[in-house]
Design a protein around this motif. Structure first.
Motif, PDB file in Angstrom:
ATOM      1  N   PRO A  43      27.888 -35.446  -6.041  1.00 61.02           N
ATOM      2  CA  PRO A  43      29.166 -36.077  -5.685  1.00 61.02           C
ATOM      3  C   PRO A  43      29.755 -35.435  -4.425  1.00 61.02           C
ATOM      4  CG  PRO A  43      29.144 -35.339  -7.982  1.00 61.02           C
ATOM      5  CD  PRO A  43      27.958 -34.734  -7.329  1.00 61.02           C
ATOM      6  N   HIS A  44      30.466 -36.247  -3.624  1.00 58.27           N
ATOM      7  CA  HIS A  44      31.175 -35.682  -2.470  1.00 58.27           C
ATOM      8  C   HIS A  44      32.145 -34.593  -2.909  1.00 58.27           C
ATOM      9  CE1 HIS A  44      29.561 -38.229   0.510  1.00 58.27           C
ATOM     10  NE2 HIS A  44      30.383 -39.260   0.410  1.00 58.27           N
ATOM     11  N   GLU A  45      32.939 -34.928  -3.913  1.00 62.20           N
ATOM     12  CA  GLU A  45      33.989 -34.029  -4.390  1.00 62.20           C
ATOM     13  C   GLU A  45      33.553 -33.402  -5.700  1.00 62.20           C
ATOM     14  OE1 GLU A  45      36.648 -33.495  -2.584  1.00 62.20           O
ATOM     15  OE2 GLU A  45      36.217 -35.063  -1.103  1.00 62.20           O
ATOM     16  N   ARG A  46      33.588 -32.090  -5.788  1.00 70.72           N
ATOM     17  CA  ARG A  46      33.245 -31.425  -7.040  1.00 70.72           C
ATOM     18  C   ARG A  46      34.020 -30.131  -7.170  1.00 70.72           C
ATOM     19  NH1 ARG A  46      28.588 -31.360  -3.739  1.00 70.72           N
ATOM     20  NH2 ARG A  46      27.953 -29.278  -3.062  1.00 70.72           N
ATOM     21  N   THR A  47      34.410 -29.843  -8.392  1.00 77.55           N
ATOM     22  CA  THR A  47      35.132 -28.620  -8.709  1.00 77.55           C
ATOM     23  C   THR A  47      34.317 -27.849  -9.731  1.00 77.55           C
ATOM     24  OG1 THR A  47      37.234 -29.744  -8.342  1.00 77.55           O
ATOM     25  CG2 THR A  47      37.286 -27.655  -9.540  1.00 77.55           C
ATOM     26  N   GLY A  48      33.807 -26.690  -9.344  1.00 76.72           N
ATOM     27  CA  GLY A  48      33.001 -25.890 -10.249  1.00 76.72           C
ATOM     28  C   GLY A  48      31.585 -26.426 -10.353  1.00 76.72           C
ATOM     29  N   ALA A  49      30.768 -25.691 -11.085  1.00 81.53           N
ATOM     30  CA  ALA A  49      29.366 -26.074 -11.249  1.00 81.53           C
ATOM     31  C   ALA A  49      29.246 -27.257 -12.209  1.00 81.53           C
ATOM     32  CB  ALA A  49      28.556 -24.885 -11.763  1.00 81.53           C
ATOM     33  N   LEU A  50      28.417 -28.220 -11.852  1.00 83.33           N
ATOM     34  CA  LEU A  50      28.273 -29.461 -12.616  1.00 83.33           C
ATOM     35  C   LEU A  50      26.989 -29.453 -13.438  1.00 83.33           C
ATOM     36  CD1 LEU A  50      29.234 -32.034  -9.830  1.00 83.33           C
ATOM     37  CD2 LEU A  50      30.701 -31.127 -11.654  1.00 83.33           C
ATOM     38  N   PRO A  51      26.957 -30.232 -14.527  1.00 79.54           N
ATOM     39  CA  PRO A  51      25.692 -30.389 -15.261  1.00 79.54           C
ATOM     40  C   PRO A  51      24.638 -31.014 -14.360  1.00 79.54           C
ATOM     41  CG  PRO A  51      27.316 -32.004 -15.987  1.00 79.54           C
ATOM     42  CD  PRO A  51      28.044 -31.029 -15.112  1.00 79.54           C
ATOM     43  N   VAL A  52      23.378 -30.742 -14.680  1.00 75.96           N
ATOM     44  CA  VAL A  52      22.258 -31.166 -13.849  1.00 75.96           C
ATOM     45  C   VAL A  52      21.397 -32.146 -14.653  1.00 75.96           C
ATOM     46  CG1 VAL A  52      20.261 -30.419 -12.505  1.00 75.96           C
ATOM     47  CG2 VAL A  52      22.277 -28.929 -12.691  1.00 75.96           C
ATOM     48  N   TYR A  53      21.191 -33.332 -14.094  1.00 75.82           N
ATOM     49  CA  TYR A  53      20.370 -34.366 -14.734  1.00 75.82           C
ATOM     50  C   TYR A  53      19.068 -34.474 -13.945  1.00 75.82           C
ATOM     51  CZ  TYR A  53      19.219 -39.014 -16.673  1.00 75.82           C
ATOM     52  OH  TYR A  53      18.614 -40.083 -17.295  1.00 75.82           O
ATOM     53  N   VAL A  54      17.950 -34.089 -14.575  1.00 72.67           N
ATOM     54  CA  VAL A  54      16.637 -34.075 -13.926  1.00 72.67           C
ATOM     55  C   VAL A  54      15.845 -35.282 -14.423  1.00 72.67           C
ATOM     56  CG1 VAL A  54      14.510 -32.773 -13.562  1.00 72.67           C
ATOM     57  CG2 VAL A  54      16.699 -31.556 -13.775  1.00 72.67           C
ATOM     58  N   TYR A  55      15.442 -36.167 -13.482  1.00 74.17           N
ATOM     59  CA  TYR A  55      14.876 -37.458 -13.876  1.00 74.17           C
ATOM     60  C   TYR A  55      13.457 -37.647 -13.355  1.00 74.17           C
ATOM     61  CZ  TYR A  55      14.919 -42.273 -15.414  1.00 74.17           C
ATOM     62  OH  TYR A  55      14.651 -43.423 -16.090  1.00 74.17           O
ATOM     63  N   PHE A  56      12.573 -38.123 -14.269  1.00 75.22           N
ATOM     64  CA  PHE A  56      11.178 -38.411 -13.944  1.00 75.22           C
ATOM     65  C   PHE A  56      10.945 -39.923 -14.043  1.00 75.22           C
ATOM     66  CE2 PHE A  56      11.422 -34.128 -15.617  1.00 75.22           C
ATOM     67  CZ  PHE A  56      10.660 -33.397 -14.705  1.00 75.22           C
ATOM     68  N   HIS A  57      10.511 -40.535 -12.955  1.00 75.74           N
ATOM     69  CA  HIS A  57      10.291 -41.980 -12.915  1.00 75.74           C
ATOM     70  C   HIS A  57       9.110 -42.387 -13.789  1.00 75.74           C
ATOM     71  CE1 HIS A  57       6.565 -41.919 -10.542  1.00 75.74           C
ATOM     72  NE2 HIS A  57       7.089 -40.922  -9.847  1.00 75.74           N
ATOM     73  N   GLY A  58       9.105 -43.663 -14.172  1.00 74.95           N
ATOM     74  CA  GLY A  58       7.973 -44.225 -14.891  1.00 74.95           C
ATOM     75  C   GLY A  58       6.973 -44.869 -13.942  1.00 74.95           C
ATOM     76  N   GLY A  59       6.024 -45.604 -14.531  1.00 76.56           N
ATOM     77  CA  GLY A  59       4.991 -46.261 -13.739  1.00 76.56           C
ATOM     78  C   GLY A  59       3.624 -46.188 -14.383  1.00 76.56           C
ATOM     79  N   GLY A  60       3.600 -46.019 -15.712  1.00 80.03           N
ATOM     80  CA  GLY A  60       2.321 -45.987 -16.414  1.00 80.03           C
ATOM     81  C   GLY A  60       1.452 -44.814 -16.042  1.00 80.03           C
ATOM     82  N   TRP A  61       2.055 -43.730 -15.575  1.00 79.24           N
ATOM     83  CA  TRP A  61       1.362 -42.505 -15.168  1.00 79.24           C
ATOM     84  C   TRP A  61       0.499 -42.682 -13.914  1.00 79.24           C
ATOM     85  CZ3 TRP A  61       1.001 -44.072 -20.366  1.00 79.24           C
ATOM     86  CH2 TRP A  61       1.805 -43.348 -21.270  1.00 79.24           C
ATOM     87  N   THR A  62       0.309 -43.916 -13.462  1.00 79.40           N
ATOM     88  CA  THR A  62      -0.596 -44.170 -12.339  1.00 79.40           C
ATOM     89  C   THR A  62       0.125 -44.593 -11.070  1.00 79.40           C
ATOM     90  OG1 THR A  62      -0.893 -46.500 -12.949  1.00 79.40           O
ATOM     91  CG2 THR A  62      -2.428 -44.904 -13.914  1.00 79.40           C
ATOM     92  N   SER A  63       1.397 -44.933 -11.146  1.00 77.82           N
ATOM     93  CA  SER A  63       2.112 -45.468  -9.991  1.00 77.82           C
ATOM     94  C   SER A  63       3.584 -45.101 -10.108  1.00 77.82           C
ATOM     95  CB  SER A  63       1.943 -46.992  -9.910  1.00 77.82           C
ATOM     96  OG  SER A  63       2.538 -47.612 -11.040  1.00 77.82           O
TER      97      SER A  63
END
Length: 290
Positions: A43-63
């Motif tokens: 985010p542009h604006e943030r106060t303090g440390a924020l939670p972290v969302y780590v995301y892995f895309h799909g694609g049938g493991w091949t794409s």
């Protein structure tokens, strides 16, 4: 590495969100290959440390590629979290051992570096769709399952800071792949194994691919979103039931077959009202944990 079609890039990422900052193509391994790049969106604006969302895309493991998930990830960052959008090595040339090493390496990078972007490495939520959901769920399970961690040689990785897990139409129960007439054949199991599983029992090997086999009371809380149109609906339903049986907190959002916009991994397409409802539930889930 599979390339993202221009039409797909436009479809998922039109009208970019401008209230966030984009840090693209950071090398989380240090070897310079595109499969080891991630984006950090804040985010542009943030106060303090924020939670972290780590995301892995799909694609049938091949794409698949993280680029298609930019708008999805920006939507979550806009709601007050630091989002890490991850590429990883893909099947065909590579197998699950490589994917799990990449996922663990990403978490190690987050632990070292995410503070520079305003994220709190002690409050990590893992997420993914389809194949990416399977990777994130296995990674979460490996924190409390030494046998699973040893199998993938993840011994040195600290995964104890994972406080939640988000699953969108995920491949979390491989028993459905072995069922008659399932849309995916056993070739998907073979390609995830070294030497395509030659000389192994596929059903025994699939135990280390199937997150439902590693559910325990130590699992973090989980948000599951799916629909009756999704070919992994039964897998997600079984996974949620197994989590509940072990006393794990589960939030469940599913749509009936009659809802037109909810085919496999519809959550990526921000234009659907059903996707926006997923985002609201996801953001509430993350902030309740954090």
């Amino acid at each position: 590495m599979a390339q993202l079609a221009p039409g797909e890039r436009r479809r998922f990422n039109s009208e970019p969100i401008e209230s966030v900052d984009y840090h693209h193509d950071l090398d989380y391994v240090g070897d310079g290959i595109p499969s080891h790049r991630l984006d950090v969106i804040t985010p542009h604006e943030r106060t303090g440390a924020l939670p972290v969302y780590v995301y892995f895309h799909g694609g049938g493991w091949t794409s698949g590629d993280k680029a298609a998930l930019t708008k999805y990830c920006a939507s979550q960052a806009q709601a007050g979290m630091v989002v890490v959008n991850v590429n990883y090595r893909l099947a065909g040339r590579f197998h699950m051992q490589h994917m799990m090493h990449d996922a663990a390496a990403c978490l190690e990078w987050v632990a070292r570096e995410i503070g520079r972007f305003g994220g709190d490495p002690r409050r990590i939520i893992l997420g993914g769709d389809s194949a990416g959901g399977q990777i994130s769920a296995l990674l979460a399970a490996s924190a409390s399952q030494p046998e699973l961690a040893r199998h993938y040689h993840l011994g040195g990785t600290d995964r104890g800071t994972v406080i939640g897990l988000v699953q969108h139409c995920s491949a979390v129960d491989f028993s459905v792949i072995f069922a008659p007439r399932f849309i995916m054949g056993l070739g998907f199991v073979r390609m995830l194994l070294p030497n395509r599983g030659k000389g192994q029992s596929l059903s025994a090997a699939a135990r280390f691919l199937s997150p439902i086999e590693w559910v325990s009371p130590d699992f973090p809380p989980v948000l599951v979103t799916t629909s009756e149109q999704d070919f992994f609906y039964e897998a997600n339903h079984n996974f949620a039931d197994a989590l509940r049986e072990h006393g794990v907190e589960v939030e469940w959002l599913s749509y009936p077959r009659s809802v037109r916009n909810t085919r496999h991994t519809w959550q990526q397409d921000y234009r659907y009202p059903e996707s926006q409802e997923v985002y609201r539930r996801l953001q509430s889930f993350v902030h309740a944990l954090a």
